[in-house]
Design an enzyme around this catalytic site. Structure first.
Site, PDB file in Angstrom:
ATOM      1  CE1 TYR A 153      -8.808  -5.159   1.181  1.00 20.50           C
ATOM      2  CE2 TYR A 153      -8.734  -5.794   3.713  1.00 20.50           C
ATOM      3  CZ  TYR A 153      -8.253  -5.999   2.598  1.00 20.50           C
ATOM      4  OH  TYR A 153      -6.715  -6.253   1.776  1.00 20.50           O
ATOM      5  CE  LYS A 189      -6.397  -8.389   8.793  1.00 25.55           C
ATOM      6  NZ  LYS A 189      -5.525  -7.895   8.603  1.00 25.55           N
ATOM      7  CG  ASP A 210     -13.553 -11.328   6.065  1.00 25.94           C
ATOM      8  OD1 ASP A 210     -12.881 -11.383   7.133  1.00 25.94           O
ATOM      9  OD2 ASP A 210     -13.303 -10.380   4.737  1.00 25.94           O
ATOM     10  CE1 TYR A 239      -3.429  -2.564   0.904  1.00 23.21           C
ATOM     11  CE2 TYR A 239      -2.579  -2.902   3.041  1.00 23.21           C
ATOM     12  CZ  TYR A 239      -3.366  -3.301   1.312  1.00 23.21           C
ATOM     13  OH  TYR A 239      -3.646  -4.901   2.151  1.00 23.21           O
TER      14      TYR A 239
END
Length: 422
Positions: free
Chosen positions: A147, A269, A240, A19
């Site tokens: 996202y 994560k 998600d 990014y």
């Protein structure tokens, strides 16, 4: 560690960072070690971490139980393929996940990253329809502000106007991206969409908090509405929880806080506390049963090289032990109270559009754009690492952060708002 010039300056000429416009981005902060909620820079200074390495280090950096699990597994068996072989850590972890996740989520497929976990969920949803009825349901409903990853299939279910992926319009598959059903009108519109299209395999949502899209938050009632409309039209519901899973919202899963069970759950994560890559896609019994037949073409044909990585699974098992034996959810709720006390007053600050807080997440949204790179440098100069998302300055600290360190983070955010840097 070698002198910084021997790795950092030389490496900057060869590394390609995430990014980042490499030509204009300021140099990243070189870190030499980590501990708890702190990042120790190569020059000897320390930053209080407000981001938790993209929301992973929930137990704090270098937690001895996680390091011990990784070390012991490394010495015993770092990894073996799960194609025709088995190891204890993956099988134990799959069993434990079926116990701690809501409802009848019972079958876990392991991957290395959250994006791939979502890809697997999408693949499962498409094949589920084919296995059951032969139907070609190949499209998905997702939501504005959402996202779900950077791989090609996951980009297609992200907000198409979101800056990271807008360049790929026309390249990735076109999906139905609509407003969250958080009002009666929007719920009715979603109901009409599902009733009018028989090509939809599943609805996918980030429950309670849309993370990378700007920390947008919605109510448990929105998720209940999604569950009802999906059931009414025979469409699968995918949660998600790669960001929200493992305590971030104040319960182990956002699904628990909402009292809603999805058909497929994606985790990542915090699964390993930021120590190793590992993600999981967990299917309900109904979904799995559509694959469990004598016919080989009904099998899920997917198999990452490092699926069920032994070290990652060992660390994840140790992380589940920490949730059982240490007061993680109480710590999250204490963080939530402190965030409310110290950041909610900013909602009346000129230039602040909104303040949103849920569990160990706080987002302060500003009315006008500001230079994100300059803001990152500004926070580093004040001894904190905070990485804004567009016009949103957010905090997602480790659950073990000390109250004084959390106050240093909230004070930095408050000073940022008051300084008119924006």
């Amino acid at each position: 560690m070698d002198d910084i010039e021997s790795w950092f300056r030389k490496g900057l000429d060869h590394i390609w960072l995430p990014y980042a416009q490499m030509k204009t981005q300021p140099d990243p902060a070189p870190i030499s070690s980590t501990e708890g909620a702190r990042l120790n820079m190569a020059d000897g200074t320390t930053l209080i971490d407000g981001v938790g390495s993209w929301w992973t280090s929930v137990h704090g950096y270098n937690h001895p139980a996680l390091l011990k699990a990784a070390h012991e597994q490394l010495e015993t068996m770092p990894h073996i393929m799960l194609g025709g072989l088995a190891h204890e850590q993956a099988y134990r972890l799959a069993s434990r996940l079926s116990q701690v996740t809501p409802g009848d989520l019972c079958r876990t497929f392991f991957t290395e990253s959250g994006s791939v976990a979502v890809e697997v969920a999408m693949k499962v949803a498409v094949q589920y329809a084919m296995n059951r009825t032969g139907a070609r349901r190949t499209r998905f409903v997702s939501f504005k502000g959402g996202y779900h990853g950077d791989t090609f299939a996951t980009m297609s279910v992200c907000d198409p106007e979101e800056g990271m992926h807008s360049l790929f319009a026309g390249v990735v598959p076109e999906q139905y991206v609509v407003d969250l059903p958080d009002t009666d009108d929007r719920a009715a519109a979603l109901d009409r969409l599902l009733s009018g299209h028989d090509d939809i395999a599943a609805v996918i949502v980030e429950p309670l908090i849309q993370g990378a899209g700007g920390m947008h938050m919605h109510s448990p009632e929105t998720l209940k509405a999604l569950r009802e409309v999906c059931d009414r039209h025979g469409v699968l519901l995918i949660f998600d929880e790669i960001f929200t899973g493992f305590g971030r919202t104040g319960e182990i899963f956002a699904a628990d806080r909402a009292g809603v069970t999805p058909d497929i759950l994606c985790l990542g994560k915090a699964l390993t506390g930021g120590v190793t890559p590992l993600a999981a896609t967990i299917a309900s019994r109904k979904v799995y049963d559509a694959f469990h037949t004598d016919s080989p073409e009904y099998a899920l044909m997917h198999g990452p090289t490092f699926t069920g990585h032994a070290i990652g699974c060992a660390v994840a098992n140790a992380g589940l032990d920490l949730f059982e034996n240490e007061p993680r959810l109480e710590q999250v709720r204490a963080i939530e109270r402190q965030l409310l006390d110290e950041l909610a007053p900013l909602s009346s600050q000129p230039g602040v559009a909104d303040v949103r807080i849920c569990g160990a997440v706080a987002a302060v949204e500003f009315e006008k754009d500001f230079n994100v790179n300059a803001a990152r440098s500004w926070f580093i100069e004040r001894g904190t690492f905070i990485r804004p998302l567009g016009t949103v300055v957010y905090l997602t600290p480790a659950y073990v952060i000390e109250a004084a360190d959390l106050s240093s983070l909230t004070n930095a955010v408050s000073e940022f708002a008051e300084s008119r840097v924006v």
